[in-house]
Structures are given as C-alpha cells and as structure tokens.
Design a protein around this motif. Structure first.
Motif, PDB file in Angstrom:
ATOM      1  N   CYS A 189      15.783 137.780 -42.286  1.00  0.00           N
ATOM      2  CA  CYS A 189      15.388 136.211 -41.398  1.00  0.00           C
ATOM      3  C   CYS A 189      15.973 135.146 -41.684  1.00  0.00           C
ATOM      4  O   CYS A 189      15.997 135.028 -43.109  1.00  0.00           O
ATOM      5  CB  CYS A 189      14.079 136.246 -41.072  1.00  0.00           C
ATOM      6  N   VAL A 190      16.529 134.206 -41.095  1.00  0.00           N
ATOM      7  CA  VAL A 190      16.926 132.980 -41.361  1.00  0.00           C
ATOM      8  C   VAL A 190      16.038 131.947 -40.680  1.00  0.00           C
ATOM      9  O   VAL A 190      16.007 132.158 -39.492  1.00  0.00           O
ATOM     10  CB  VAL A 190      18.677 133.032 -41.084  1.00  0.00           C
ATOM     11  N   PRO A 191      15.769 130.985 -41.448  1.00  0.00           N
ATOM     12  CA  PRO A 191      14.777 130.133 -40.738  1.00  0.00           C
ATOM     13  C   PRO A 191      15.309 129.003 -39.826  1.00  0.00           C
ATOM     14  O   PRO A 191      16.238 128.038 -40.092  1.00  0.00           O
ATOM     15  CB  PRO A 191      14.113 129.207 -41.801  1.00  0.00           C
ATOM     16  N   GLY A 192      15.364 129.287 -38.445  1.00  0.00           N
ATOM     17  CA  GLY A 192      15.846 128.437 -37.406  1.00  0.00           C
ATOM     18  C   GLY A 192      15.073 127.863 -36.655  1.00  0.00           C
ATOM     19  O   GLY A 192      14.672 128.453 -35.811  1.00  0.00           O
ATOM     20  N   THR A 193      14.522 126.692 -36.608  1.00  0.00           N
ATOM     21  CA  THR A 193      13.416 125.977 -35.871  1.00  0.00           C
ATOM     22  C   THR A 193      13.469 124.584 -36.264  1.00  0.00           C
ATOM     23  O   THR A 193      13.507 124.111 -37.538  1.00  0.00           O
ATOM     24  CB  THR A 193      12.043 126.608 -36.218  1.00  0.00           C
ATOM     25  N   ILE A 194      13.332 123.582 -35.411  1.00  0.00           N
ATOM     26  CA  ILE A 194      13.345 122.184 -35.706  1.00  0.00           C
ATOM     27  C   ILE A 194      11.925 121.871 -36.384  1.00  0.00           C
ATOM     28  O   ILE A 194      11.729 120.833 -36.983  1.00  0.00           O
ATOM     29  CB  ILE A 194      13.422 121.099 -34.446  1.00  0.00           C
ATOM     30  N   ASP A 195      11.077 122.775 -36.417  1.00  0.00           N
ATOM     31  CA  ASP A 195       9.548 122.323 -36.717  1.00  0.00           C
ATOM     32  C   ASP A 195       9.341 122.327 -38.477  1.00  0.00           C
ATOM     33  O   ASP A 195       8.468 121.671 -38.731  1.00  0.00           O
ATOM     34  CB  ASP A 195       8.410 123.445 -36.469  1.00  0.00           C
ATOM     35  N   VAL A 200      18.097 138.104 -38.087  1.00  0.00           N
ATOM     36  CA  VAL A 200      17.312 137.410 -36.932  1.00  0.00           C
ATOM     37  C   VAL A 200      17.226 135.902 -37.390  1.00  0.00           C
ATOM     38  O   VAL A 200      16.570 135.294 -38.435  1.00  0.00           O
ATOM     39  CB  VAL A 200      15.887 138.047 -36.871  1.00  0.00           C
ATOM     40  N   ILE A 201      17.570 135.008 -36.480  1.00  0.00           N
ATOM     41  CA  ILE A 201      17.723 133.637 -36.779  1.00  0.00           C
ATOM     42  C   ILE A 201      16.613 132.888 -35.888  1.00  0.00           C
ATOM     43  O   ILE A 201      16.703 133.074 -34.517  1.00  0.00           O
ATOM     44  CB  ILE A 201      18.905 132.830 -36.489  1.00  0.00           C
ATOM     45  N   GLY A 202      15.410 132.415 -36.542  1.00  0.00           N
ATOM     46  CA  GLY A 202      14.474 132.122 -35.642  1.00  0.00           C
ATOM     47  C   GLY A 202      13.316 131.390 -36.328  1.00  0.00           C
ATOM     48  O   GLY A 202      13.146 131.025 -37.492  1.00  0.00           O
ATOM     49  N   GLY A 203      12.022 131.139 -35.881  1.00  0.00           N
ATOM     50  CA  GLY A 203      10.934 130.796 -36.267  1.00  0.00           C
ATOM     51  C   GLY A 203       9.883 131.715 -36.684  1.00  0.00           C
ATOM     52  O   GLY A 203      10.052 132.924 -36.596  1.00  0.00           O
ATOM     53  N   ASP A 204       8.534 131.145 -36.855  1.00  0.00           N
ATOM     54  CA  ASP A 204       7.577 132.341 -37.369  1.00  0.00           C
ATOM     55  C   ASP A 204       7.203 133.372 -36.219  1.00  0.00           C
ATOM     56  O   ASP A 204       6.999 134.607 -36.931  1.00  0.00           O
ATOM     57  CB  ASP A 204       6.296 131.531 -37.956  1.00  0.00           C
ATOM     58  N   GLY A 205       7.392 133.156 -35.221  1.00  0.00           N
ATOM     59  CA  GLY A 205       7.010 134.205 -34.108  1.00  0.00           C
ATOM     60  C   GLY A 205       8.267 135.298 -34.354  1.00  0.00           C
ATOM     61  O   GLY A 205       7.853 136.457 -34.499  1.00  0.00           O
ATOM     62  N   SER A 206       9.257 134.936 -34.286  1.00  0.00           N
ATOM     63  CA  SER A 206      10.490 135.661 -34.581  1.00  0.00           C
ATOM     64  C   SER A 206      10.328 136.606 -35.677  1.00  0.00           C
ATOM     65  O   SER A 206      10.753 137.734 -35.711  1.00  0.00           O
ATOM     66  CB  SER A 206      11.754 134.953 -34.509  1.00  0.00           C
ATOM     67  N   TYR A 207       9.905 136.004 -37.012  1.00  0.00           N
ATOM     68  CA  TYR A 207       9.634 136.469 -38.269  1.00  0.00           C
ATOM     69  C   TYR A 207       8.848 137.718 -38.013  1.00  0.00           C
ATOM     70  O   TYR A 207       8.957 138.625 -38.558  1.00  0.00           O
ATOM     71  CB  TYR A 207       9.195 135.593 -39.133  1.00  0.00           C
ATOM     72  N   ALA A 208       7.755 137.497 -37.606  1.00  0.00           N
ATOM     73  CA  ALA A 208       6.777 138.485 -37.138  1.00  0.00           C
ATOM     74  C   ALA A 208       7.094 139.666 -36.680  1.00  0.00           C
ATOM     75  O   ALA A 208       6.783 140.869 -37.195  1.00  0.00           O
ATOM     76  CB  ALA A 208       5.335 137.570 -36.435  1.00  0.00           C
ATOM     77  N   GLY A 209       7.616 139.302 -35.524  1.00  0.00           N
ATOM     78  CA  GLY A 209       8.476 140.593 -34.798  1.00  0.00           C
ATOM     79  C   GLY A 209       9.485 141.326 -35.516  1.00  0.00           C
ATOM     80  O   GLY A 209       9.395 142.732 -35.567  1.00  0.00           O
ATOM     81  N   ALA A 210      10.297 140.498 -36.481  1.00  0.00           N
ATOM     82  CA  ALA A 210      11.183 141.051 -37.356  1.00  0.00           C
ATOM     83  C   ALA A 210      10.458 142.202 -38.297  1.00  0.00           C
ATOM     84  O   ALA A 210      10.946 143.167 -38.344  1.00  0.00           O
ATOM     85  CB  ALA A 210      12.194 140.226 -37.865  1.00  0.00           C
ATOM     86  N   ALA A 257      24.177 143.199 -36.632  1.00  0.00           N
ATOM     87  CA  ALA A 257      24.135 142.398 -35.701  1.00  0.00           C
ATOM     88  C   ALA A 257      23.151 141.196 -36.080  1.00  0.00           C
ATOM     89  O   ALA A 257      22.525 141.275 -37.199  1.00  0.00           O
ATOM     90  CB  ALA A 257      23.333 143.272 -34.700  1.00  0.00           C
ATOM     91  N   VAL A 258      23.538 140.077 -35.198  1.00  0.00           N
ATOM     92  CA  VAL A 258      22.817 138.972 -35.289  1.00  0.00           C
ATOM     93  C   VAL A 258      22.147 138.441 -34.090  1.00  0.00           C
ATOM     94  O   VAL A 258      22.851 138.553 -33.027  1.00  0.00           O
ATOM     95  CB  VAL A 258      23.791 137.839 -35.757  1.00  0.00           C
ATOM     96  N   LEU A 259      21.152 137.936 -34.099  1.00  0.00           N
ATOM     97  CA  LEU A 259      20.403 137.397 -32.733  1.00  0.00           C
ATOM     98  C   LEU A 259      19.634 136.180 -33.097  1.00  0.00           C
ATOM     99  O   LEU A 259      19.306 136.043 -34.344  1.00  0.00           O
ATOM    100  CB  LEU A 259      19.515 138.259 -32.108  1.00  0.00           C
ATOM    101  N   CYS A 260      19.588 135.392 -32.202  1.00  0.00           N
ATOM    102  CA  CYS A 260      18.562 133.940 -32.050  1.00  0.00           C
ATOM    103  C   CYS A 260      17.461 134.215 -31.663  1.00  0.00           C
ATOM    104  O   CYS A 260      17.552 134.918 -30.384  1.00  0.00           O
ATOM    105  CB  CYS A 260      19.369 132.822 -31.686  1.00  0.00           C
ATOM    106  N   SER A 261      16.260 133.871 -31.825  1.00  0.00           N
ATOM    107  CA  SER A 261      14.910 134.036 -31.400  1.00  0.00           C
ATOM    108  C   SER A 261      14.037 132.871 -31.358  1.00  0.00           C
ATOM    109  O   SER A 261      14.171 131.930 -32.296  1.00  0.00           O
ATOM    110  CB  SER A 261      14.299 135.281 -31.804  1.00  0.00           C
ATOM    111  N   GLY A 262      13.173 132.577 -30.270  1.00  0.00           N
ATOM    112  CA  GLY A 262      12.362 131.331 -30.346  1.00  0.00           C
ATOM    113  C   GLY A 262      12.999 130.013 -29.547  1.00  0.00           C
ATOM    114  O   GLY A 262      14.139 130.396 -29.145  1.00  0.00           O
ATOM    115  N   GLY A 263      12.394 129.043 -30.065  1.00  0.00           N
ATOM    116  CA  GLY A 263      13.103 127.810 -29.451  1.00  0.00           C
ATOM    117  C   GLY A 263      14.277 127.570 -30.407  1.00  0.00           C
ATOM    118  O   GLY A 263      14.551 127.779 -31.367  1.00  0.00           O
TER     119      GLY A 263
END
Ligand code: F6P
Length: 337
Positions: free
Chosen positions: A131-137, A107-117, A13-19
C-alpha cells in the motif's frame, strides 16, 4: 514480511482507492515507470476495487503516464467499494488477479483501502500487496506523511488568506471548515500557517460540536474582542457529523452576540495541481512500493518514518489512530494573541 522464495514477479497491477488526492497521478506514474524499468509488465486497474472486481485491467506503457505528474485527481480513477467489506468478494478479487497472471498489487489510498488490502492478502495465502498512503487527511498511523496533504493544506491556506481580506473589511468572525474527517492534521497545519485565532477539532468519538467546543469558541472570540481584534478566523475540522460548523456558528451568535459567517472549503481541497512536495513524496513512495514487491515483500505499507521512506507491516498499523498535535493547536492560539 519478506518471502523466502526467489522472486518471480513478472506482472503487477496498480489501483487507487478511496478519496482522490493530489499527487496520486505522480504515484501511478512512478509505479508504472519504475516497474517497466525493472522488466515488469504493469497493469492499471480503473475505479479501485470496484474496477478490479469487474476485471477493468489494462496494460500501461511508459507513454500512458506521460504528462500526468502535474495533474490533480487520478487518471485511473478511484472510488469507495462497499462490496470489498465481504470476505467472499476479496477472494474473488485475488482469484481474478491470479487468472490475469498478476503477481502483486499496489494499492494507493487511505486507511479504509489499507484494511481491504490487508484482509485480501491475509485471507488468500498472502497474495503480495503493497500500500501507498494516498489521502489528503494525513491520518495513516505509522506514516508521518500521506500524498495530497501538502497540496490540500496549501489550498486551504490560500482560501483563508482570501477570506481574511473580506473578514477584515467587514469586521467579521469566520468559521472555516476544513476536511480531514476525524483527523485534526489538516486543521492544525492550516490553522497555524493561516494565522487562525483558534482551531476546533473532534473529540475521541469524532464529534466536533459539543458544549466544550462551544465554550472554547466563545472564549476565543471574546478574548480576540478584548485584544481589540475586529475580525477572527476560526478553523474547524469537519468531524464525523457534517453539520457541526453551522451549529457552532449558531451557538456563537447566541452566546457572543456576533454575526459569524461559515465557509466550508470542502472538495476544493482535494483538487488542483499537486505541490512539489506531493509530487516528490508520490514518486519516492510509488517507486518504493514496486521495489518492495521485487524484494518479495507482501502485506506492507510504504510510509515516512523520521523523514525517511520506510516499510511497515499492514497488520501493525490497522485500527490505530494518530494523536492530534495539541502543541501545534496551542501554539496557533498563543501566536494569534
Ligand atoms: O478521506 C478524504 C476525505 O476528503 C475526507 O477528508 C472527507 O471527509 C471525505 O474524504 C469526503 O469523502 P467524499 O468525497 O466521499 O465526500
């Protein structure tokens, strides 16, 4: 860490999380199509961890990700899930995934999403998560790049080019606030490529407004005036507290006797057509995430190290912060002379 068991991955499964971040769709497309190519069933989870807890899973097909590589945002939606801070909730999520016969999660997201994962995997017999790093930051430690950064920087630079026209016409000082929360990555890149006079970034505690920053700002504006410049662009990183840029403008008005204008670029930086760079990185990293699951990896993040796609243990990057590129910031000021 690689599993020693033969890989029996059938459903992922795949999800996006955070901004959201431009290029997330390209990453979802890569996960779905690379997974199907390798004989997997791929499920999309809508609205991040919240959707996961609600069981919002749907099987995706090759066609369900057609025509999305060029679209900003994310077709499977994203959000920030506070409930996921709780151990019990994370256990429920794994329980649900197992009940639906999901063998691994991207999980595609930023550091908060990584912590949860990471916590979810670690607390539940190492349920395979990549995890895949997905954040503009671009603020994920251990990776030189995050999906969305290039598009966001280009959007901000484009805005600055336009602001420069009006700043020049009116001989004005502009404070342009960019996103990035406490990370100076966007500000540094936008400042240098936008030809800014100065870049103001948060201190170690995440705060931008301080006596020190005001002094730096005033010095920059007075120096520009001495050099015969009638307009200036100052890039400000938003920082933790949301009113810093207006407070800086107020202090500048008092101390340097100028009438500055403030432009908060805000969420415009999170939208729009992803650049070729973001589509490329998203495609490479999305496919690599599936490859990692197929090879029995669990609890890892995909990243970029010395220009190449890499895998990093989640536990080795969480809680760590990238340092701001002070050289780039200094160079911006030198080149603005
Ligand atoms: O993490 C990405 C980011 O865009 C930050 O740069 C910004 O501070 C934050 O998200 C804004 O979040 P929201 O969309 O919840 O207002």
């Amino acid at each position: 860490m690689k599993s020693t068991k033969p890989n029996s991955m059938k459903n992922i499964a795949v999800l996006c999380s955070g901004g959201d971040a431009p290029g997330m769709n390209a990453a979802v497309r890569a996960v779905v199509r690379y997974g199907i190519y390798h004989g997997l069933k791929v499920y999309g989870i809508s609205r991040g961890y919240t959707g996961l807890l609600e069981g919002a899973l749907e099987e995706m097909s090759l066609r369900s990700v057609a025509n999305i590589i060029q679209r900003g945002g994310t077709i499977i939606k994203t959000n920030r899930c506070k409930a996921f801070f709780q151990k019990r909730t994370r256990a429920e999520a794994v329980h649900l995934l197992r009940r639906k016969h999901i063998d691994g999660l991207v999980v595609i997201g930023g550091d908060g999403s990584y912590a949860g994962a990471h916590l979810m995997a670690a607390e539940n017999e190492n349920f395979p998560v990549v995890c895949v790093p997905g954040t503009i930051d671009n603020d994920i430690y251990g990776s030189e790049y995050t999906i969305g950064f290039d598009t966001a920087v280009n959007t901000a630079v484009d805005a600055i080019d336009k602001i420069r026209d009006t700043a020049t016409s009116h001989d004005r000082v502009f404070l342009v606030e960019v996103m990035g929360r406490t990370s100076a990555e966007i500000a540094a890149r936008v400042g240098l490529s936008g030809g800014a006079e100065s870049i103001l970034i948060p201190d170690a505690s995440g705060v931008v407004y301080s006596e020190k920053t005001v002094r730096k700002l005033v010095r920059s504006v007075l120096r520009s005036a001495r050099q015969g410049k009638l307009s200036s662009i100052i890039v400000v990183c938003e920082g933790e507290k949301k009113d810093a840029t207006y407070r800086l403008a107020k202090a500048l008005k008092l101390k340097a006797k100028v009438e500055p204008r403030v432009a908060i670029l805000g969420h415009v930086q999170r939208g729009g057509v992803p650049t070729a760079m973001d589509r490329t990185m998203a495609s490479l990293m999305g496919a690599e995430a599936v490859q990692a699951l197929l090879e029995g990896e669990r609890d890892v993040a995909i990243g970029v190290t010395q220009g190449s796609i890499s895998r990093i243990l989640l536990k080795s990057i969480l809680g760590k912060q990238k340092k701001p590129d002070l050289k780039m910031i200094r160079l911006t000021e030198i080149l603005a002379s």
